[in-house]
Scaffold this active site. Structure first.
Site, mmCIF file in Angstrom:
data_model
loop_
_atom_site.group_PDB
_atom_site.id
_atom_site.type_symbol
_atom_site.label_atom_id
_atom_site.label_comp_id
_atom_site.label_asym_id
_atom_site.label_seq_id
_atom_site.Cartn_x
_atom_site.Cartn_y
_atom_site.Cartn_z
ATOM 1 N N GLU A 91 0.837 -1.213 0.000
ATOM 2 C CA GLU A 91 0.000 0.000 0.000
ATOM 3 C C GLU A 91 0.868 1.258 0.000
ATOM 4 O O GLU A 91 0.530 2.271 -0.603
ATOM 5 C CB GLU A 91 -0.931 0.015 1.213
ATOM 6 C CG GLU A 91 -2.016 -1.057 1.191
ATOM 7 C CD GLU A 91 -2.946 -0.947 -0.003
ATOM 8 O OE1 GLU A 91 -3.183 0.179 -0.491
ATOM 9 O OE2 GLU A 91 -3.420 -2.001 -0.458
ATOM 10 N N HIS A 93 1.932 2.070 -3.535
ATOM 11 C CA HIS A 93 0.847 2.779 -4.233
ATOM 12 C C HIS A 93 0.829 4.244 -3.793
ATOM 13 O O HIS A 93 0.743 5.161 -4.605
ATOM 14 C CB HIS A 93 -0.529 2.216 -3.825
ATOM 15 C CG HIS A 93 -0.890 0.908 -4.442
ATOM 16 N ND1 HIS A 93 -0.820 0.668 -5.786
ATOM 17 C CD2 HIS A 93 -1.375 -0.232 -3.885
ATOM 18 C CE1 HIS A 93 -1.232 -0.575 -6.030
ATOM 19 N NE2 HIS A 93 -1.574 -1.140 -4.888
HETATM 20 ZN ZN LIG Z 1 -2.680 -2.805 -4.417
#
Ligand SMILES: [Zn+2]
Length: 352
Positions: free
Chosen positions: A51, A54
């Site tokens: 995460e 991202h």
């Molecule tokens: Zn992802």
């Protein structure tokens, strides 16, 4: 997110865990001991890094990312909105799985030599080498799962970003949502016919189905609202209140009109915003004699009459309010509410 506690901040992003998350180490610890707890923490370490990749790529494109919340079902990065430019959406979406793939590539040979093929290819939880092998395979598994070409997985966004280079964004989204639904039905079916039924797969299927639908709806809403300005939906008549008015009078106004949120105006100047939620809360807590000026929001967004309607909607979402005051050259021109926006959406949406 409600019910979550902060672990730490990194690159300006808060890493938080939802309290339900703590059930997992307890359950795994109970059944598998220390190795179970290690595996769960390792999975969530990898999910957090996924995460985070991202989020950092998103921040690079100017998207605001406040927090990453870890839930028992995985991690969620709270991004304001993912860019529609296919190139940017592609890079943000691919960054997470790319971390898992690179991790797997880097650690494959060390794992092979230290654990030996007999452990690496037979992961389990009964010995430490087998548990470490298990931990190794988590990253390829996360990459594969997230690259499924279906919303809400990263692969769904990657698919849309490819399609959106050739066809329009709305259509590209509808196709990716369709893939999401197809995978959800497939997972649900496999989960049901498994003996015994695979409950986790069924829950994942349900989650994918709902998330795919909601992404479809969100995009459709955005594309529909983009065709309108605030002026197009602004009610012709509106009430404003003065800061010295008691709430009892405001309540009467609410009951006699359809308006639920009020601009607070004094000598033609916009001083505040009085929301329905604040009115109700104050009346319950302190009665009707409180004055508008004690209850009104002093920091609130406003829009110009010629602004695109999507801007008003975005502000409401971000600030969690149901109406924003509208200004024109001469001063206050009215107030636009979520209801006005849903009305135009229901009339004009492409969804059948
Ligand atoms: Zn992802």
């Amino acid at each position: 997110m409600r019910g979550s506690i902060k672990l730490f901040d990194i690159f300006g992003i808060s890493i938080r865990v939802h309290f339900t998350f703590f059930l997992l180490p307890l359950i795994f610890g109970h059944f598998y001991g220390l190795r179970g707890v290690f595996l769960i923490l390792f999975v969530f370490g990898c999910v957090t890094l996924h995460e985070l990749c991202h989020s950092l790529q998103a921040k690079h494109f100017g998207v605001k990312v406040d927090q990453i919340v870890l839930l028992p079902i995985g991690g969620v990065a709270a991004m304001k909105s993912i860019p529609e430019k296919p190139g940017e959406e592609f890079k943000i979406s691919v960054a997470g799985p790319l971390f898992n793939i690179i991790f797997a590539l880097v650690f494959f040979l060390p794992a092979y030599f230290f654990l030996g093929p007999e452990n690496l290819f037979h992961p389990g939880i009964d010995t430490w080498p087998k548990t470490l092998a298990y931990a190794f395979w988590i990253n390829p598994a996360l990459a594969l799962f997230n690259l499924l070409p279906a919303f809400p997985m990263d692969g769904g966004r990657i698919l849309r970003s490819f399609l959106a280079r050739k066809i329009d964004y709305g259509k590209a989204t509808r196709i990716a949502v369709g893939f999401g639904h197809a995978f959800a039905v497939l997972f649900g079916f496999v989960g049901l016919i498994s003996v015994p039924p695979n409950l986790i797969l069924i829950i994942i299927a349900f989650f994918i189905f709902v998330a795919a639908s909601s992404e479809g709806m969100r995009v459709d809403l955005r594309l529909t609202l983009r065709k309108f300005t605030v002026k197009d939906v602004l009610p012709e008549q509106f009430f404003s209140v003065s800061s010295s008015m008691p709430l009892s009078e405001v309540l009467a106004l609410t009951l006699h009109s359809h308006q639920e949120d009020f601009p607070v105006v004094e000598e033609g100047r916009l001083l505040g915003l009085l929301t329905r939620a604040d009115i109700i809360l104050t009346i319950h807590q302190s009665g009707m004699q409180k004055l508008v000026k004690d209850v009104m929001k002093k920091h609130f967004p406003s829009v110009r009459i010629n602004d695109p309607l999507i801007k008003a909607h975005k502000l409401m979402e971000e600030r969690q309010i149901k109406a924003v005051p509208v200004l024109d050259k001469t001063g206050i021109a009215g107030i636009v509410s979520l209801e006005d926006i849903s009305r135009v959406y229901l009339l004009m949406s492409n969804r059948k």
